[in-house]
Design an enzyme around this catalytic site. Sequence first.
Site, PDB file in Angstrom:
ATOM      1  N   GLY A   1       0.877  -1.177   0.000  1.00  0.00           N
ATOM      2  CA  GLY A   1       0.000   0.000   0.000  1.00  0.00           C
ATOM      3  C   GLY A   1       0.911   1.222   0.000  1.00  0.00           C
ATOM      4  O   GLY A   1       1.749   1.367   0.899  1.00  0.00           O
ATOM      5  N   ALA A   2       0.776   2.044  -1.037  1.00  0.00           N
ATOM      6  CA  ALA A   2       1.667   3.203  -1.159  1.00  0.00           C
ATOM      7  C   ALA A   2       0.864   4.498  -1.125  1.00  0.00           C
ATOM      8  O   ALA A   2       1.193   5.481  -1.780  1.00  0.00           O
ATOM      9  CB  ALA A   2       2.468   3.100  -2.459  1.00  0.00           C
ATOM     10  N   GLY A   3      -0.212   4.471  -0.367  1.00  0.00           N
ATOM     11  CA  GLY A   3      -1.059   5.661  -0.262  1.00  0.00           C
ATOM     12  C   GLY A   3      -0.524   6.626   0.785  1.00  0.00           C
ATOM     13  O   GLY A   3       0.694   6.792   0.933  1.00  0.00           O
TER      14      GLY A   3
ATOM     15  N   ARG B   1     -11.433   5.510   5.325  1.00  0.00           N
ATOM     16  CA  ARG B   1     -12.780   6.058   5.550  1.00  0.00           C
ATOM     17  C   ARG B   1     -12.954   7.400   4.875  1.00  0.00           C
ATOM     18  O   ARG B   1     -12.006   8.162   4.737  1.00  0.00           O
ATOM     19  CB  ARG B   1     -12.976   6.310   7.051  1.00  0.00           C
ATOM     20  CG  ARG B   1     -13.164   5.121   7.861  1.00  0.00           C
ATOM     21  CD  ARG B   1     -13.829   5.520   9.174  1.00  0.00           C
ATOM     22  NE  ARG B   1     -12.870   5.857  10.202  1.00  0.00           N
ATOM     23  CZ  ARG B   1     -13.224   6.326  11.393  1.00  0.00           C
ATOM     24  NH1 ARG B   1     -14.499   6.565  11.677  1.00  0.00           N
ATOM     25  NH2 ARG B   1     -12.316   6.592  12.303  1.00  0.00           N
TER      26      ARG B   1
ATOM     27  N   ILE C   1      -2.211  -2.528   9.341  1.00  0.00           N
ATOM     28  CA  ILE C   1      -2.777  -1.218   9.726  1.00  0.00           C
ATOM     29  C   ILE C   1      -4.179  -1.033   9.144  1.00  0.00           C
ATOM     30  O   ILE C   1      -5.012  -0.315   9.686  1.00  0.00           O
ATOM     31  CB  ILE C   1      -1.860  -0.067   9.228  1.00  0.00           C
ATOM     32  CG1 ILE C   1      -0.431  -0.238   9.761  1.00  0.00           C
ATOM     33  CG2 ILE C   1      -2.419   1.280   9.639  1.00  0.00           C
ATOM     34  CD1 ILE C   1       0.493   0.919   9.428  1.00  0.00           C
ATOM     35  N   THR C   2      -4.459  -1.689   8.032  1.00  0.00           N
ATOM     36  CA  THR C   2      -5.733  -1.507   7.317  1.00  0.00           C
ATOM     37  C   THR C   2      -6.941  -1.722   8.237  1.00  0.00           C
ATOM     38  O   THR C   2      -6.958  -2.645   9.049  1.00  0.00           O
ATOM     39  CB  THR C   2      -5.803  -2.517   6.144  1.00  0.00           C
ATOM     40  OG1 THR C   2      -4.650  -2.342   5.325  1.00  0.00           O
ATOM     41  CG2 THR C   2      -7.060  -2.324   5.313  1.00  0.00           C
ATOM     42  N   ASN C   3      -7.962  -0.908   8.057  1.00  0.00           N
ATOM     43  CA  ASN C   3      -9.207  -1.011   8.829  1.00  0.00           C
ATOM     44  C   ASN C   3     -10.249  -1.862   8.107  1.00  0.00           C
ATOM     45  O   ASN C   3     -10.205  -1.958   6.880  1.00  0.00           O
ATOM     46  CB  ASN C   3      -9.796   0.398   9.029  1.00  0.00           C
ATOM     47  CG  ASN C   3      -9.252   1.046  10.284  1.00  0.00           C
ATOM     48  OD1 ASN C   3      -8.980   0.380  11.268  1.00  0.00           O
ATOM     49  ND2 ASN C   3      -9.112   2.368  10.234  1.00  0.00           N
TER      50      ASN C   3
ATOM     51  N   HIS D   1     -10.220  -1.600  17.788  1.00  0.00           N
ATOM     52  CA  HIS D   1      -9.970  -0.259  17.238  1.00  0.00           C
ATOM     53  C   HIS D   1     -11.280   0.266  16.653  1.00  0.00           C
ATOM     54  O   HIS D   1     -11.422   0.468  15.462  1.00  0.00           O
ATOM     55  CB  HIS D   1      -8.890  -0.350  16.157  1.00  0.00           C
ATOM     56  CG  HIS D   1      -8.479   0.966  15.599  1.00  0.00           C
ATOM     57  ND1 HIS D   1      -8.083   2.027  16.374  1.00  0.00           N
ATOM     58  CD2 HIS D   1      -8.384   1.407  14.308  1.00  0.00           C
ATOM     59  CE1 HIS D   1      -7.777   3.055  15.597  1.00  0.00           C
ATOM     60  NE2 HIS D   1      -7.958   2.701  14.338  1.00  0.00           N
TER      61      HIS D   1
END
Length: 313
Positions: free
Chosen positions: A10-12, A83, A119-121, A176
């Site tokens: 993920g390179a966001g 989100r 880390i992704t939700n 979380h």
Amino acid sequence: MARKKIALIGAGMIGGTLAHLCASKGLGDVVLFDVIEGLPQGKALDLLEAGPIEGFDASIVGTNKYDDIQGADVCIVTAGLPRKPGMSRDDLLSVNTKIMNDVATNIRNRAPNAFVIVITNPLDAMVTAMKRITGFPKQRVVGQAGILDSSRYRTFVAMELGVSVQSVSAMVLGGHGDDMVPVRSYCQVGGVPVAKLIPAARLDAIEARVRQAGGEIVNLLKTSAFYSPAHAAIQMAEAYLYDRKQVLPCAALLEGEYGVNGFYVGVPVIIGGGGVERVVEIELTAVERQALDVSVSHVRELVEAAQKFLPTA
Ligand code: TXD
């Protein structure tokens, strides 16, 4: 001795910040992966061109090919959607579970010895999917949420008292989500229990803000926080790479601890060279214990809901 290899999936917003932190701290060679063509390559090249100024000399590669993460020592996963205003973390469940399936399969096949930080939700369900699909030992699959949530608690307490954030220690446990548990009885300012310094009603308001702090940023930015989650994950990676044996609140697989079996929940753990070396069990007040139970039951619902988006075991 070869440098450590750190793969960022993920390179966001968070992925790019992670790459920046890895490079400036010299944590290792960085591979930045994304499905969008040009995005990881562009960020990697931009960072590489900052190297001569700052003096960082690790390799930084952007790629759309999973082959490039081969043999990574650490994988930090942010792949997925963030989100938008009005969305809860849980609204991301179906799309991000499918993405996690793909990411986890590729990590399993190409970086079988990696320490994996998710880390992704929605975090608790995504780290569970990562564990299930990779089949890695629980010591090597961990979720980042608690360090960030605790850091928010520390920030707001420090602001309230006008003291340095360095004087405030705090822990936020549980899932979380909006029912995360700021543990007041372990929050201290220079060693003094916070309840002796801030009236209960103010602390209630501060803790409510902690629970909503992710949403507060989404409303301002129209997307999720990215600096602070990246710093939090890097603290975990450093604890692993430097065998720090640091006590950090992280989403870890519980097998009986805190009376929970088979679920990832935010709890204090020790991270060192062995990964998540131990879950630290702390005594909670009755109110905190009850809040943790509520949070865990929400995690359970989410994890069960995620099952239908995963291949059958
Ligand atoms: O503390 C925490 N755990 C968090 C988690 C705090 C804040 C935000 N958190 C979540 O992290 C957020 O809700 C998202 O689920 C992730 C990543 O957030 P970020 O802000 O970095 O999102 P971006 O900028 O949209 O970046 C995600 C990248 C994007 O470039 C996509 O193209 C890529 O993920 N993506 C993929 N990469 C690899 N493989 C697949 N399949 C894929 N799909 C999308």
